[in-house]
Design an enzyme around this catalytic site. Structure first.
Site, PDB file in Angstrom:
ATOM      1  CD1 TRP B 169      -2.103  -2.368   1.701  1.00 34.55           C
ATOM      2  CD2 TRP B 169      -3.066  -1.148  -0.125  1.00 34.55           C
ATOM      3  NE1 TRP B 169      -3.078  -3.044   0.966  1.00 34.55           N
ATOM      4  CE2 TRP B 169      -3.540  -2.207  -0.051  1.00 34.55           C
ATOM      5  CE3 TRP B 169      -3.437  -0.036  -0.984  1.00 34.55           C
ATOM      6  CZ2 TRP B 169      -4.881  -2.526  -0.835  1.00 34.55           C
ATOM      7  CZ3 TRP B 169      -4.508  -0.429  -1.809  1.00 34.55           C
ATOM      8  CH2 TRP B 169      -5.188  -1.654  -1.800  1.00 34.55           C
ATOM      9  CG  ASP B 241      -3.107   3.952   4.000  1.00 39.24           C
ATOM     10  OD1 ASP B 241      -4.228   3.807   4.874  1.00 39.24           O
ATOM     11  OD2 ASP B 241      -3.019   3.234   3.177  1.00 39.24           O
ATOM     12  CE  LYS B 265      -8.361  -2.139   4.746  1.00 42.36           C
ATOM     13  NZ  LYS B 265      -8.488  -3.460   3.904  1.00 42.36           N
TER      14      LYS B 265
END
Lengths: 430, 430
Positions: B169, B241, B265
């Site tokens: 990511w 992030d 999540k």
């Protein structure tokens, strides 16, 4: 097997059934159809309830209380959704069809969610008869994000494009495009307060324009295209923001290069934006295009480049199924025309007590703006309507007056109730 | 008033109650607390049911059947949500607290939804102790959209920025930034298969970097920052992030310029992305920034420039309330540490039968990747676990093996069941 358990089994085996019964549309629950499964009429039964079932029953009592309190919601979007869709969503929120998960918990790459998004797309394709050479994308960010994505994907920075501006949304789309290409407003209804659609013959289109952009239905001003202009550039395409009349009537998709729509008016909750795009237009995004706004990335990944708004897509799927069950968009359009006719007739027959500023031939079937001759009564109108459980009738802050949004899911009874109230209000205040 | 009706009234008057009772966390429905309201134990009762109630009871039977079928969902996101939150959402899906509408139908500018988004923000601020000089934004498009929005808002095209890449990511974020500024990877764990976090002292930061970007928890590789580096540039900021460890533990927000996270999540369904940004960083977007990616537009309009993903925000609000009811993030972290400890211990105590490649000091509390020494058994492992209702244990396609995502909402029982299965599987295959 006791009768109740048997019925339950039937319901589980065919959870779609009530969506197929048009008579249940405005009911809280499809009591009629359930009561006649296998031609066995059901009578009230006594049930010996164990403790957990007691609490469950109490929960359902609350459902009953709620249904009696349901309002007529005339909001412009997010807007009223079909009751049967809401009830179905409620029944499977905690556990989707026995898979042991909520739709909100599913991996977007798992077989369960893939079946949901694929069915949603297939049903939408059936509804709008979308040709195979078009891609269907489920995106995020609302139509406003598409205002940027369209020129970023369809143009180079120096390309001219044409905008017909029939209301605030078309104007916003034009302004955003100025960042990414050379848009030109070839017609604007602003000086006439956005009450008209131009004659197509008189449009001075740029023969080089990469696309011609319209807003098919202006949510705030209640102006709707009844037919569509053809781009003068033989290599250009027609692009339409259909956010507020998407799936409200049949549309010949092949006339368009791109159709886009936020879902939160006619087909679902907010949070998902549907883009229908001719595939040959995909693949030429400008260098500055964010990944997520690049139609190529989205099309190649079937809208699953990153995690899509899964639950919103699921809800759209339930609505598409419901629209098909109603007989498709021709039938839906009939209902919408009837609702709109009743409301516009009431306005036009009020001897000027109520007024709709929009030219009759282009009045929207979806958003009906109107004012009171005695504008000082408008606040009372809205307040009294709210007491009668008709909500969100206040016009957009930019235009004032009233606005009744009567999307697909607004039942005929809602419009009839509104019209009856309007007549009563007029009788008391004329 | 009959006993059942009285209980029902109590439930309606205080629908939050079951969220406050930690003992109900892993139950299907807070039977215990309901059964002891006002110290009146409830016994099974006979109820004479009229026809509509019959159907309602049947519907609840289906709820009961579902609860028995609930799986342990180890998906990396969208992921398992707290059962009590799902049940509460289910109970009020059709009619939110008596307003006569679903949350999905509410105007985003109406008082009902404004109360929902404002409470969600207030609860999130309480959870993370967000200082007043930070804005909280509820956006769309996932973290991937923020990969573009960050440089578009924080940099000019020639500005250098630093990326520490500890997994896929972080790498994607870096690549997207190349479109909008001059990013530099100052450390990458790629050659060691993303199993480490660098020492902060050794980082060769650019003293001119506008920001230093990290991915606080790499969902695919299971690598988590336990502390945070400080930007070398005194005018630079740290950007993180936190998609996959957001609200899993306390965080000192004041150390960051921007924290961003997809909700799907730890805190809600997919479709909403939360951005926490120091207000003085807002207002310098590049000219090519799409309106919807401009933090200034979003902040000035309290995330309501256009229609936000209302239902997703509502769900996040329910989760935030639940996390506060659990005692806040310190308590949540304790539970997460315990779950992770049990699982990592089982791996480490397996004499190499199971292996976690990640360096022990930076193993994620959220995503636990592991492999089998006998890799040919991995497919069987996943298949047999699924038979035991433990789903989504397959590792990401880019790394293989297994991955157990054990976010906030994964109950301890889920991890215990997994560990018991792992031991049994090992005994059978060692």
């Amino acid at each position: 097997m006791p009768m109740a358990a048997s019925l339950h089994t039937n319901f589980l085996q065919n959870p779609n059934r009530h969506l197929n019964n048009p008579t249940t549309q405005n009911n809280v629950f499809p009591v009629t159809s359930i009561r006649t499964i296998k031609n066995t009429p059901i009578r009230p039964v006594s049930i010996k309830c164990a403790a957990p079932t007691t609490t469950q029953i109490q929960d359902r009592f609350s459902g009953q209380a709620q249904s009696q309190d349901r309002v007529f919601n005339f909001a412009a979007g997010p807007a009223t959704l079909p009751e049967n869709v809401l009830l179905r969503a409620q029944s499977e929120l905690y556990n989707w069809r026995g898979c042991g998960m909520s739709v909100m918990e599913m991996s977007h790459r798992g077989k369960e969610f893939l079946s949901i998004i694929q069915k949603a797309e297939a049903d939408l394709r059936a509804l709008l008869e979308i040709p195979p050479e078009y891609a269907v994308l489920f995106l995020q960010g609302g139509a406003t994000t598409q205002f940027a994505a369209l020129p970023l994907n369809l143009c180079n920075q120096d390309d001219p494009v044409d905008y017909v501006v029939t209301g605030s949304w078309g104007d916003k789309a034009f302004k955003e495009a100025q960042k990414y290409c050379k848009p030109n407003v070839i017609w604007s209804g602003k000086s006439e307060k956005y009450t008209k659609i131009p004659s197509f013959d008189g449009l001075e289109q740029n023969p080089q324009a990469r696309y011609l952009h319209i807003c098919a239905n202006e949510t705030i001003h209640g102006v709707e295209f009844k037919d569509y202009p053809t781009p003068k550039n033989p290599n250009g395409v027609l692009v339409a923001d259909m956010s507020s009349n998407f799936c409200s009537k049949p549309v010949d998709v092949s006339k368009f290069g791109v159709i886009y729509a936020g879902a939160q008016k006619n087909v679902g909750p907010s949070g998902v934006t549907i883009v229908i795009i001719r595939k040959d237009l995909i693949g030429n995004a400008q260098d500055v295009t964010p990944l997520m706004l690049d139609y190529k990335i989205q099309a190649e990944n079937n809208s699953l480049y990153n995690t899509p708004p899964c639950y919103c897509i699921y809800m759209c799927g339930l609505v598409f199924e419901d629209l098909l069950d109603q007989g498709g968009l021709k039938e839906v359009e009939k209902k919408n025309k009837k609702k709109a006719e009743i409301l516009y007739n009431a306005i036009d027959a009020s001897n000027g007590f109520y007024r709709c500023p929009v030219e009759k031939s282009v009045r929207s079937l979806m958003n009906v703006p109107f004012t009171l001759e005695k504008s000082e009564l408008e606040a009372d109108f809205i307040k009294e309507a709210a007491k009668e459980k008709m909500l969100q009738l206040k016009g957009h802050r930019s235009v004032g007056g009233m606005r009744a949004s009567i999307y697909n899911a607004m039942p005929l009874a809602g419009v009839e109730t509104l019209v009856a109230f309007m007549k009563d209000f007029q009788a008391r205040h004329a």
